[in-house]
Design a protein around this motif. Sequence first.
Motif, PDB file in Angstrom:
ATOM      1  N   ASP A  90      54.473  35.933  30.119  1.00  0.00           N
ATOM      2  CA  ASP A  90      54.254  35.893  31.629  1.00  0.00           C
ATOM      3  C   ASP A  90      54.171  37.253  32.302  1.00  0.00           C
ATOM      4  O   ASP A  90      53.633  37.673  33.380  1.00  0.00           O
ATOM      5  N   THR A  91      54.355  38.337  31.163  1.00  0.00           N
ATOM      6  CA  THR A  91      54.185  39.809  31.837  1.00  0.00           C
ATOM      7  C   THR A  91      52.747  40.062  32.043  1.00  0.00           C
ATOM      8  O   THR A  91      51.752  39.875  31.226  1.00  0.00           O
ATOM      9  N   ALA A  92      52.527  40.507  33.289  1.00  0.00           N
ATOM     10  CA  ALA A  92      51.116  40.538  33.976  1.00  0.00           C
ATOM     11  C   ALA A  92      51.243  41.415  35.223  1.00  0.00           C
ATOM     12  O   ALA A  92      52.198  41.334  35.971  1.00  0.00           O
ATOM     13  N   LEU A  93      50.141  41.786  35.560  1.00  0.00           N
ATOM     14  CA  LEU A  93      49.823  42.200  37.200  1.00  0.00           C
ATOM     15  C   LEU A  93      49.492  40.827  37.798  1.00  0.00           C
ATOM     16  O   LEU A  93      48.194  40.202  37.320  1.00  0.00           O
ATOM     17  N   TYR A  94      50.103  40.367  38.703  1.00  0.00           N
ATOM     18  CA  TYR A  94      49.872  39.414  39.513  1.00  0.00           C
ATOM     19  C   TYR A  94      49.101  39.724  40.667  1.00  0.00           C
ATOM     20  O   TYR A  94      49.702  40.523  41.668  1.00  0.00           O
ATOM     21  N   TYR A  95      47.991  39.076  41.077  1.00  0.00           N
ATOM     22  CA  TYR A  95      47.382  39.389  42.562  1.00  0.00           C
ATOM     23  C   TYR A  95      46.731  38.039  43.150  1.00  0.00           C
ATOM     24  O   TYR A  95      46.594  37.211  42.271  1.00  0.00           O
ATOM     25  N   CYS A  96      47.027  38.080  44.328  1.00  0.00           N
ATOM     26  CA  CYS A  96      46.324  37.023  45.074  1.00  0.00           C
ATOM     27  C   CYS A  96      44.826  37.265  45.531  1.00  0.00           C
ATOM     28  O   CYS A  96      44.373  38.225  45.756  1.00  0.00           O
ATOM     29  N   THR A  97      44.181  36.034  45.521  1.00  0.00           N
ATOM     30  CA  THR A  97      42.910  36.097  46.122  1.00  0.00           C
ATOM     31  C   THR A  97      42.529  35.114  47.262  1.00  0.00           C
ATOM     32  O   THR A  97      43.489  34.054  47.180  1.00  0.00           O
ATOM     33  N   ALA A  98      41.798  35.157  47.906  1.00  0.00           N
ATOM     34  CA  ALA A  98      41.223  34.435  49.208  1.00  0.00           C
ATOM     35  C   ALA A  98      39.685  34.126  49.191  1.00  0.00           C
ATOM     36  O   ALA A  98      39.015  34.763  49.096  1.00  0.00           O
ATOM     37  N   THR A  99      39.726  32.643  49.013  1.00  0.00           N
ATOM     38  CA  THR A  99      38.444  32.073  48.999  1.00  0.00           C
ATOM     39  C   THR A  99      38.046  31.365  50.133  1.00  0.00           C
ATOM     40  O   THR A  99      38.655  30.363  50.462  1.00  0.00           O
ATOM     41  N   LYS A 100      36.783  31.624  50.895  1.00  0.00           N
ATOM     42  CA  LYS A 100      36.736  30.944  52.093  1.00  0.00           C
ATOM     43  C   LYS A 100      36.254  29.515  51.883  1.00  0.00           C
ATOM     44  O   LYS A 100      35.449  29.283  50.934  1.00  0.00           O
ATOM     45  N   MET A 101      36.695  28.631  52.804  1.00  0.00           N
ATOM     46  CA  MET A 101      36.397  27.151  52.662  1.00  0.00           C
ATOM     47  C   MET A 101      34.888  26.866  52.510  1.00  0.00           C
ATOM     48  O   MET A 101      34.104  27.533  53.369  1.00  0.00           O
ATOM     49  N   GLY A 102      34.546  26.208  51.714  1.00  0.00           N
ATOM     50  CA  GLY A 102      33.230  25.741  51.193  1.00  0.00           C
ATOM     51  C   GLY A 102      32.519  26.887  50.157  1.00  0.00           C
ATOM     52  O   GLY A 102      31.633  26.626  49.628  1.00  0.00           O
ATOM     53  N   GLU A 103      33.208  27.925  49.865  1.00  0.00           N
ATOM     54  CA  GLU A 103      32.582  28.874  48.760  1.00  0.00           C
ATOM     55  C   GLU A 103      33.254  28.886  47.526  1.00  0.00           C
ATOM     56  O   GLU A 103      34.275  28.143  47.451  1.00  0.00           O
ATOM     57  N   THR A 104      32.792  29.323  46.633  1.00  0.00           N
ATOM     58  CA  THR A 104      33.121  29.354  45.168  1.00  0.00           C
ATOM     59  C   THR A 104      33.896  30.408  44.554  1.00  0.00           C
ATOM     60  O   THR A 104      34.768  30.523  43.667  1.00  0.00           O
ATOM     61  N   SER A 105      33.730  31.553  45.194  1.00  0.00           N
ATOM     62  CA  SER A 105      33.978  32.792  44.884  1.00  0.00           C
ATOM     63  C   SER A 105      34.986  33.463  45.816  1.00  0.00           C
ATOM     64  O   SER A 105      34.689  33.458  47.145  1.00  0.00           O
ATOM     65  N   PRO A 106      35.861  34.177  45.303  1.00  0.00           N
ATOM     66  CA  PRO A 106      37.003  34.709  46.252  1.00  0.00           C
ATOM     67  C   PRO A 106      36.146  35.739  47.256  1.00  0.00           C
ATOM     68  O   PRO A 106      35.171  36.570  46.768  1.00  0.00           O
ATOM     69  N   SER A 107      36.666  36.048  48.409  1.00  0.00           N
ATOM     70  CA  SER A 107      36.035  37.101  49.371  1.00  0.00           C
ATOM     71  C   SER A 107      36.806  38.207  49.265  1.00  0.00           C
ATOM     72  O   SER A 107      36.601  39.214  49.465  1.00  0.00           O
ATOM     73  N   TYR A 108      38.329  37.945  49.142  1.00  0.00           N
ATOM     74  CA  TYR A 108      39.243  39.004  49.025  1.00  0.00           C
ATOM     75  C   TYR A 108      40.136  39.092  47.899  1.00  0.00           C
ATOM     76  O   TYR A 108      40.614  37.950  47.457  1.00  0.00           O
ATOM     77  N   ARG A 109      40.737  40.149  47.526  1.00  0.00           N
ATOM     78  CA  ARG A 109      41.732  40.252  46.585  1.00  0.00           C
ATOM     79  C   ARG A 109      42.608  41.545  46.866  1.00  0.00           C
ATOM     80  O   ARG A 109      42.300  42.331  47.533  1.00  0.00           O
ATOM     81  N   GLY A 110      44.020  41.302  46.411  1.00  0.00           N
ATOM     82  CA  GLY A 110      45.051  42.282  46.505  1.00  0.00           C
ATOM     83  C   GLY A 110      44.957  43.296  45.400  1.00  0.00           C
ATOM     84  O   GLY A 110      44.241  42.994  44.432  1.00  0.00           O
ATOM     85  N   GLN A 111      45.817  44.043  45.337  1.00  0.00           N
ATOM     86  CA  GLN A 111      46.028  45.247  44.306  1.00  0.00           C
ATOM     87  C   GLN A 111      46.977  44.726  43.292  1.00  0.00           C
ATOM     88  O   GLN A 111      46.954  45.163  42.138  1.00  0.00           O
ATOM     89  N   GLY A 112      47.850  43.934  43.644  1.00  0.00           N
ATOM     90  CA  GLY A 112      48.608  43.032  42.855  1.00  0.00           C
ATOM     91  C   GLY A 112      50.235  43.764  42.623  1.00  0.00           C
ATOM     92  O   GLY A 112      50.471  44.744  43.077  1.00  0.00           O
ATOM     93  N   THR A 113      50.978  43.051  42.126  1.00  0.00           N
ATOM     94  CA  THR A 113      52.339  43.352  41.920  1.00  0.00           C
ATOM     95  C   THR A 113      52.591  43.195  40.446  1.00  0.00           C
ATOM     96  O   THR A 113      52.381  42.099  39.990  1.00  0.00           O
ATOM     97  N   GLN A 114      53.515  43.902  39.763  1.00  0.00           N
ATOM     98  CA  GLN A 114      53.727  43.947  38.336  1.00  0.00           C
ATOM     99  C   GLN A 114      54.822  43.091  37.956  1.00  0.00           C
ATOM    100  O   GLN A 114      55.996  43.364  38.766  1.00  0.00           O
ATOM    101  N   VAL A 115      54.764  42.124  37.131  1.00  0.00           N
ATOM    102  CA  VAL A 115      55.922  41.314  36.558  1.00  0.00           C
ATOM    103  C   VAL A 115      56.193  41.895  35.000  1.00  0.00           C
ATOM    104  O   VAL A 115      55.218  41.556  34.307  1.00  0.00           O
ATOM    105  N   THR A 116      57.316  42.199  34.584  1.00  0.00           N
ATOM    106  CA  THR A 116      57.523  42.334  33.283  1.00  0.00           C
ATOM    107  C   THR A 116      58.721  41.618  32.927  1.00  0.00           C
ATOM    108  O   THR A 116      59.723  41.688  33.686  1.00  0.00           O
ATOM    109  N   VAL A 117      58.518  40.802  31.931  1.00  0.00           N
ATOM    110  CA  VAL A 117      59.565  39.961  31.450  1.00  0.00           C
ATOM    111  C   VAL A 117      59.968  40.529  29.883  1.00  0.00           C
ATOM    112  O   VAL A 117      59.227  40.459  29.085  1.00  0.00           O
ATOM    113  N   SER A 118      61.065  40.897  30.056  1.00  0.00           N
ATOM    114  CA  SER A 118      61.899  41.688  28.736  1.00  0.00           C
ATOM    115  C   SER A 118      63.265  41.692  28.705  1.00  0.00           C
ATOM    116  O   SER A 118      63.989  41.776  29.764  1.00  0.00           O
ATOM    117  N   SER A 119      63.779  41.500  27.506  1.00  0.00           N
ATOM    118  CA  SER A 119      65.307  41.644  27.468  1.00  0.00           C
ATOM    119  C   SER A 119      65.590  42.927  27.037  1.00  0.00           C
ATOM    120  O   SER A 119      66.660  43.350  26.594  1.00  0.00           O
TER     121      SER A 119
END
Length: 119
Positions: A90-119
Amino acid sequence: EVQLVESGGGIVQPGGSLRLSCAASGFAFDRYDMSWVRQGPGKGPEWVSDISIAGRLTHYANSVKGRFTISRDNAKNTLYLHLNSLKPEDTALYYCTATKMGETSPSYRGQGTQVTVSS
């Protein structure tokens, strides 16, 4: 100015949990379907989950189904992703996107937040 600002990432041990947030501003949040996407090291973007405008419909990638939960609070213009039973993959940069109702491609995205899963 449109902004999507993610937070809540960090370093966590396998089996641990995190809650990611995506704070939206500058657009009508309650008119956009929202998604979480992640990109692991050396990998392409992977869709994780999405949620409909009112939050009634949610979908998950098979790799996270049963472990992650997406939600939104339209009064606070905020999207969430609860990550449970985390695995090293699950280690990855996670970012959110916003897709306007009725459209198929995102209009906006964020820069992301890093998640690192490690022992």
